[in-house]
Design an enzyme around this catalytic site. Structure first.
Site, PDB file in Angstrom:
ATOM      1  N   HIS A  49       0.814  -1.229   0.000  1.00 38.70           N
ATOM      2  CA  HIS A  49       0.000   0.000   0.000  1.00 38.70           C
ATOM      3  C   HIS A  49       0.841   1.268   0.000  1.00 38.70           C
ATOM      4  O   HIS A  49       0.311   2.357  -0.172  1.00 38.70           O
ATOM      5  CB  HIS A  49      -0.944  -0.007   1.211  1.00 38.70           C
ATOM      6  CG  HIS A  49      -2.037  -1.022   1.065  1.00 38.70           C
ATOM      7  ND1 HIS A  49      -3.309  -0.701   0.677  1.00 38.70           N
ATOM      8  CD2 HIS A  49      -2.028  -2.363   1.213  1.00 38.70           C
ATOM      9  CE1 HIS A  49      -4.047  -1.808   0.608  1.00 38.70           C
ATOM     10  NE2 HIS A  49      -3.286  -2.816   0.936  1.00 38.70           N
ATOM     11  N   ASP A  61       3.265   9.546  -1.132  1.00 37.68           N
ATOM     12  CA  ASP A  61       2.095   8.781  -0.707  1.00 37.68           C
ATOM     13  C   ASP A  61       1.886   7.654  -1.702  1.00 37.68           C
ATOM     14  O   ASP A  61       1.914   7.894  -2.911  1.00 37.68           O
ATOM     15  CB  ASP A  61       0.856   9.698  -0.711  1.00 37.68           C
ATOM     16  CG  ASP A  61      -0.110   9.364   0.413  1.00 37.68           C
ATOM     17  OD1 ASP A  61      -0.087   8.210   0.863  1.00 37.68           O
ATOM     18  OD2 ASP A  61      -0.872  10.252   0.831  1.00 37.68           O
TER      19      ASP A  61
HETATM   20  C1  GDG Z   1      -2.086   3.914   3.172  1.00 34.06           C
HETATM   21  C2  GDG Z   1      -1.094   4.583   2.215  1.00 34.06           C
HETATM   22  C3  GDG Z   1      -2.826   4.451   0.411  1.00 34.06           C
HETATM   23  C4  GDG Z   1      -8.807  10.190   7.651  1.00 34.06           C
HETATM   24  N1  GDG Z   1      -9.298  10.944   8.627  1.00 34.06           N
HETATM   25  C5  GDG Z   1     -10.479  10.444   8.985  1.00 34.06           C
HETATM   26  C6  GDG Z   1     -10.727   9.334   8.202  1.00 34.06           C
HETATM   27  N2  GDG Z   1      -9.688   9.191   7.390  1.00 34.06           N
HETATM   28  C7  GDG Z   1      -9.566   8.153   6.382  1.00 34.06           C
HETATM   29  C8  GDG Z   1      -9.676   8.736   5.002  1.00 34.06           C
HETATM   30  C9  GDG Z   1      -8.995   7.667   4.161  1.00 34.06           C
HETATM   31  C10 GDG Z   1      -7.969   7.107   5.114  1.00 34.06           C
HETATM   32  O1  GDG Z   1      -8.306   7.521   6.427  1.00 34.06           O
HETATM   33  C11 GDG Z   1      -6.570   7.603   4.804  1.00 34.06           C
HETATM   34  O2  GDG Z   1      -6.126   6.975   3.638  1.00 34.06           O
HETATM   35  P1  GDG Z   1      -4.904   7.529   2.802  1.00 34.06           P
HETATM   36  O3  GDG Z   1      -4.849   6.803   1.519  1.00 34.06           O
HETATM   37  O4  GDG Z   1      -5.078   8.989   2.599  1.00 34.06           O
HETATM   38  O5  GDG Z   1      -3.603   7.302   3.681  1.00 34.06           O
HETATM   39  P2  GDG Z   1      -2.961   6.141   4.639  1.00 34.06           P
HETATM   40  O6  GDG Z   1      -3.761   5.906   5.855  1.00 34.06           O
HETATM   41  O7  GDG Z   1      -1.560   6.568   4.839  1.00 34.06           O
HETATM   42  O8  GDG Z   1      -3.042   4.813   3.768  1.00 34.06           O
HETATM   43  C12 GDG Z   1      -1.845   5.363   1.158  1.00 34.06           C
HETATM   44  C13 GDG Z   1      -3.688   3.666   1.391  1.00 34.06           C
HETATM   45  O9  GDG Z   1      -2.901   2.997   2.365  1.00 34.06           O
HETATM   46  C14 GDG Z   1      -4.536   2.618   0.663  1.00 34.06           C
HETATM   47  O10 GDG Z   1      -3.746   1.745  -0.073  1.00 34.06           O
HETATM   48  O11 GDG Z   1      -3.663   5.251  -0.382  1.00 34.06           O
HETATM   49  O12 GDG Z   1      -0.939   5.922   0.241  1.00 34.06           O
HETATM   50  O13 GDG Z   1      -0.189   5.430   2.925  1.00 34.06           O
HETATM   51  O14 GDG Z   1      -9.903   6.656   3.797  1.00 34.06           O
HETATM   52  O15 GDG Z   1     -11.024   8.924   4.708  1.00 34.06           O
HETATM   53  N3  GDG Z   1     -11.828   8.601   8.285  1.00 34.06           N
HETATM   54  C15 GDG Z   1     -12.748   8.969   9.206  1.00 34.06           C
HETATM   55  N4  GDG Z   1     -12.540  10.016  10.027  1.00 34.06           N
HETATM   56  C16 GDG Z   1     -11.440  10.775   9.957  1.00 34.06           C
HETATM   57  O16 GDG Z   1     -11.270  11.723  10.713  1.00 34.06           O
HETATM   58  N5  GDG Z   1     -13.858   8.248   9.309  1.00 34.06           N
END
Ligand code: GDG
Length: 745
Positions: A179, A388
């Site tokens: 990921h 990312d």
């Molecule tokens: C890893 C990789 C890759 C955030 N704040 C709240 C909340 N979130 C949710 C978002 C989103 C998730 O968390 C974050 O996903 P990201 O993709 O932005 O980043 P990572 O957690 O670092 O994820 C990344 C991912 O894996 C998938 O393969 O895209 O590059 O680093 O879904 O919505 N959700 C809620 N409240 C919040 O305050 N409910």
């Protein structure tokens, strides 16, 4: 591994965290949500599959429960989770889990793979814990899997697990998805060689290895080449007889979930309420886990520059900064929090006025509906990670734009930038670029916003998480079907005995053997691969039986074959069929190509020898070979592709062709192939046993030309038109030895 049952195969998901956190309160099990991109994406995919009841719709999720559970509660938690369905907890003592998660995972892999080598810590003890926890997971997974199950391992915590599991359950279908980014080799090689090789070899235990983007795929394949010498063919690698597929599978989101939630009356109302509170201010939204890779501080500094340069926007804009607590135990994260607190304070202190603060800062986790209200009311989303893997926030914002407006500012360092070119793409290290993009976003005409957002929404909707999961599993299915064909072709001990007795019963036998890689092991340079006394004795003994007509059929020049094998009673074919010397006869040329091509091609080949140290030409009568086995693997691979392309262009519609062998490119006359040579031999007599063995692409000509009843054997496990596969050159030695024993009886 559990015993085979009548049950259907299941999808076994392995990730660091289970989809929920589990704890014990007053002696009872309590569950809570588990945060993060992986869980939310994968959860939606599994849920849909279950509803649809498709193949592999039954699943089991193996992971750490999120808390350390005292041993006396292990049975309770296991049985309750099993009753609830689909989860199998992996219990790990708190201290070990800390050393694993906060250690090698988040102090070594996470920073290095996100291009923060200065933050990377290299400690042998942490590597050992990483290995230990991977092994512990392997035990739990191995105890759970049943034949027919498909195991899908997720993320950087378990890069050793695929190979460990392959060793325990060789026949199981294993997939791995990373990921986070896979870094360029120059970064990856900063890991001590033992760890880097361990990771690459660990991953190669899987049948399918997935990354978010083609860049990460390329980086990984380069690391494989540099560390193991294994060269891919369009993303396919042969690893201990298995074909491994390495490919890009960009993860998507559950579009309906984010779009649907944003459409809910309650969410719209909440969005309106926030909007009213902001009066005429335009809202810029920023949402991240607290992590240095997300570039929050640089984003704030860019916003500060924007405010500095554009006083006309004071009172008229607000940055909604949502930061979600994460990895509380890592020092760097504490420092980062202080830095963000300070920056927010400084910017607000500097620009705020009565009734207006430029930043509204929320340090907490919001529920999905609250988050969706922010997505749907924000005029601009500012997503500027320094690195990312993908970034789901960008896609979620797009999905939640129900009114066809809004602007996404997106870092070019996020995997998502490859899929969302209609966003305002910025370099997150440039305050100027980001400040300019903020202005462009705030002043973008509505029509342009609509055009961009619609295009992005179509893409996010089409390439959603369900498609991602389906494509990955489809790739695994294909691999396992191919694997099945390979397994069916493997020449078993009993299969070999059958062939030996078939040979024994026959009256006239034509036996064709390729030389390099079949009769003798491949050597660093061709002149080193001479036949040993043992091989010559075997051949002599076989040839002494008048029923056996042996032909050594090679790409070598006739002088070599003559010198080393000319004293044995057998036929020799040189230069892939261009020259032939019948048993006891003299060398005759079989094809007479026009040799003017050599003068045309030679300068080009010589130029490549000049460019690639360690490479050399072997000029034969009817072909020229460019060997590069001794050269630097990566440069050789690059130049070989380039040369192949140039030669193919040059030789288009001529009677010459380019052959790609094992670390060699060879240009030869089309008619001079092993297929036509074996057919010429078969004209000599009526054979009731025909056998051909060879190890490379040129031998496929011979397998294809021979009649169906011929026994064809390919050395080295890979896709082939031969009837049988054997793992290595030694198997041919054993086979010959068995045949020889019959001959001397
Ligand atoms: C890893 C990789 C890759 C955030 N704040 C709240 C909340 N979130 C949710 C978002 C989103 C998730 O968390 C974050 O996903 P990201 O993709 O932005 O980043 P990572 O957690 O670092 O994820 C990344 C991912 O894996 C998938 O393969 O895209 O590059 O680093 O879904 O919505 N959700 C809620 N409240 C919040 O305050 N409910």
């Amino acid at each position: 591994m559990e015993k085979a049952t009548e049950q259907k195969g299941r999808l076994i998901i392995v990730s660091n965290r289970m989809p929920m956190t589990v704890g014990i309160e007053d002696g009872e099990m309590k569950t809570g949500p588990s945060a993060g991109g992986l869980v939310s994406a994968l959860g939606a995919f599994l849920e849909r599959r279950k509803q649809q009841g498709t193949e592999l719709s039954e699943h089991k999720w193996i992971g750490w429960p999120g808390n350390s559970i005292a041993p006396q509660y292990h049975d309770l938690v296991k049985s309750q989770l099993r009753q609830m369905g689909e989860c199998e907890p992996v219990f790990i003592e708190e201290q070990l889990m800390d050393q694993f998660y906060l250690g090698f995972c988040n102090k070594t892999i996470w920073p290095l793979f996100h291009y923060f080598p200065v933050l990377t810590i290299y400690e042998e003890a942490m590597w050992e814990v990483y290995e230990q926890v991977n092994r512990h997971f392997c035990e739990v997974v191995a105890a759970q899997v049943r034949p027919g199950d498909v195991v899908w391992i997720h993320d950087y915590h378990f890069m050793l697990l695929p190979a460990m599991l392959r060793e325990r359950c060789p026949e199981i279908s294993i997939g791995f998805f990373l990921h986070i980014p896979f870094p360029a080799y120059e970064i990856f090689r900063m890991l001590p060689r033992k760890w880097a090789s361990g990771i690459v070899e660990g991953l190669l235990g899987a049948d399918v290895i997935g990354f978010h983007t083609v860049d990460y795929v390329r980086h990984f394949l380069t690391s494989v080449l540099r560390l193991t010498g294994n060269q891919h063919q369009i993303g396919r690698l042969i690893v201990q007889g298995r074909e491994v597929q390495v490919d890009a599978f960009p993860i998507g989101i559950d579009f309906e979930r984010y779009h649907g939630t944003a459409c809910l009356g309650k969410v719209r109302k909440e969005a309106d309420t926030i909007r009213r509170k902001l009066v005429q201010q335009k809202a810029i939204l920023s949402v991240d886990r607290l992590d240095y890779t997300k570039g929050i501080a640089k984003r704030l500094r860019a916003y500060e520059l924007f405010l500095e340069r554009h006083p006309e926007w004071h009172q008229n804009v607000i940055l909604l900064l949502l930061v979600v607590p994460s990895r509380i135990g890592v020092d760097k994260y504490q420092d980062m929090r202080s830095e963000i607190d300070e920056l927010v304070g400084r910017i607000n202190g500097r620009f705020a006025d009565i009734g207006w603060s430029p930043i509204a800062y929320l340090y907490k986790n919001l529920g999905l509906q609250a988050l969706s209200s922010l997505y749907s009311m924000a005029d601009v989303a500012l997503v500027t990670p320094l690195r990312d893997g993908m970034n789901l926030v960008a896609k979620e914002y797009v999905a939640a734009r129900t009114q066809d407006n809004g602007v996404l500012i997106l870092s070019e360092m996020a995997g998502a930038a490859r899929e969302l070119p209609e966003a305002l793409i910025v370099n997150p290290n440039s305050r100027e670029e980001m400040a300019d993009a903020i202005l462009q976003a705030l002043t973008m005409p509505e029509a342009e916003q609509t055009a961009r957002i619609r295009a992005m929404r179509e893409s996010v909707k089409k390439y959603d998480v369900h498609r991602w999961g389906r494509l990955f599993l489809h790739a695994m299915e294909e691999r396992s079907a191919l694997q099945q064909v390979t397994v069916e072709k493997l020449l078993t001990a009993s299969g070999m005995e059958r062939l030996v007795s078939q040979f024994d019963l026959s009256k006239r036998r034509a036996l064709f053997f390729d030389y390099d890689g079949t009769l003798v092991p491949l050597a660093r340079s061709p002149e080193l691969a001479t036949p040993g006394g043992g091989l010559k004795d075997l051949l002599r003994s076989l040839a002494s039986d008048p029923r056996n007509d042996i032909t050594i059929i090679s790409g070598r020049q006739r002088e070599f074959l003559q010198t080393h094998l000319g004293d044995i009673r057998l036929s020799l074919v040189a230069e892939h069929g261009a020259w032939m010397r019948r048993r006891g006869g003299i060398w005759r040329k079989r094809v007479f190509p026009d040799h003017s091509w050599k003068t045309r091609i030679m300068p080009m080949l010589e130029f490549y020898v000049e460019r690639l140290p360690g490479s050399f030409l072997e000029e034969k009568e009817c072909s020229i070979a460019w060997h590069y086995r001794q050269s630097d693997a990566e440069s050789a691979d690059f130049l070989a592709q380039e040369l192949k392309f140039e030669l193919n262009n040059l030789l288009f519609q001529t009677n010459m062709e380019v052959l790609e062998g094992n670390k060699v490119l060879e240009v030869r006359a089309k008619s001079a192939n092993k297929g036509s040579a074996v057919l010429a031999v078969l004209d000599d007599a009526a054979y009731d046993f025909i056998l051909a063995a060879g190890d490379d692409a040129t031998d496929e000509d011979m397998f294809q030309a021979l009649p169906k009843e011929a026994v064809t054997i390919r050395v080295g496990i890979r896709p082939t038109s031969a009837q049988y596969l054997v793992a290595g050159q030694q198997d041919i030695g054993d086979f010959l030895w068995k045949l020889t024993k019959l001959t001397s009886k």
